[in-house]
Motif scaffolding. Sequence first.
Motif, mmCIF file in Angstrom:
data_model
loop_
_atom_site.group_PDB
_atom_site.id
_atom_site.type_symbol
_atom_site.label_atom_id
_atom_site.label_comp_id
_atom_site.label_asym_id
_atom_site.label_seq_id
_atom_site.Cartn_x
_atom_site.Cartn_y
_atom_site.Cartn_z
ATOM 1 N N ALA A 21 0.829 -1.205 0.000
ATOM 2 C CA ALA A 21 0.000 0.000 0.000
ATOM 3 C C ALA A 21 0.861 1.251 0.000
ATOM 4 O O ALA A 21 0.580 2.210 -0.717
ATOM 5 N N ASN A 22 1.918 1.258 0.786
ATOM 6 C CA ASN A 22 2.806 2.420 0.840
ATOM 7 C C ASN A 22 3.474 2.682 -0.499
ATOM 8 O O ASN A 22 3.765 3.824 -0.858
ATOM 9 N N LYS A 23 3.726 1.620 -1.244
ATOM 10 C CA LYS A 23 4.357 1.751 -2.557
ATOM 11 C C LYS A 23 3.347 2.235 -3.602
ATOM 12 O O LYS A 23 3.585 3.200 -4.330
ATOM 13 N N LEU A 24 2.213 1.560 -3.669
ATOM 14 C CA LEU A 24 1.210 1.876 -4.683
ATOM 15 C C LEU A 24 0.558 3.222 -4.434
ATOM 16 O O LEU A 24 0.312 3.990 -5.364
ATOM 17 N N LEU A 25 0.257 3.514 -3.180
ATOM 18 C CA LEU A 25 -0.452 4.747 -2.850
ATOM 19 C C LEU A 25 0.525 5.886 -2.584
ATOM 20 O O LEU A 25 0.484 6.542 -1.552
ATOM 21 N N ALA A 26 1.384 6.101 -3.569
ATOM 22 C CA ALA A 26 2.319 7.224 -3.534
ATOM 23 C C ALA A 26 1.589 8.471 -4.015
ATOM 24 O O ALA A 26 0.507 8.375 -4.591
#
Length: 200
Positions: A124-129
């Motif tokens: 999530a931290n990667k995709l939801l940049a």
Amino acid sequence: MTELASSIERKVQLKLQLQASDGLKELVSEVITPEHRREFAQRILYMILHTQYPVAMNVDPIHATDIDNEMQRTVREYTSNIEAGGRMYNRSLHVAPELGTYEFAHEEEGMNLRFKLALPDIEANKLLAPPFDQVSSSRAYVVSHLPNHLLLPTEDRSISIRRMRRRLGVAAHQGSQGTVAPDVYYLSHPTIKKWAIADM
């Protein structure tokens, strides 16, 4: 002129689109009429990541070209934030064993199928940049809109949807982690799309 421009703010709503795997396309095709399945299977099925609140960016209402330039800059920054090994983020994002439906009031509009993503924190931290960094992964869903002319009759549709729910549920229990569906149900290759322009 400057005061007028600043008083008329416009926003472009952004949508994060994700490409579905063949297994997920096959699963969705259960509610599609047989004569349309070949056409449906030949197309890439994109699903839109819906959020609790719209993701938007401010644009200058005076210069139309600024909208496209700003979009390109936003896409470049997002892509650079989710690059892995010099390539666009393309890891499998699993679909959770949860399927919802929404039928529109006007029959010709068809229906939406709503899937939940099983996003661990690191994914999530990667995709939801940025510009999607204010999105909570627990409040995000993937939605596929199916126009009515593609859909099975109502009585067959409900049976197919129950079958889809059952397949997602069984798959989840067979998965090694117990909470995600197997690799046949996943999404990848996120891209940003400009959805609409609204005066604020």
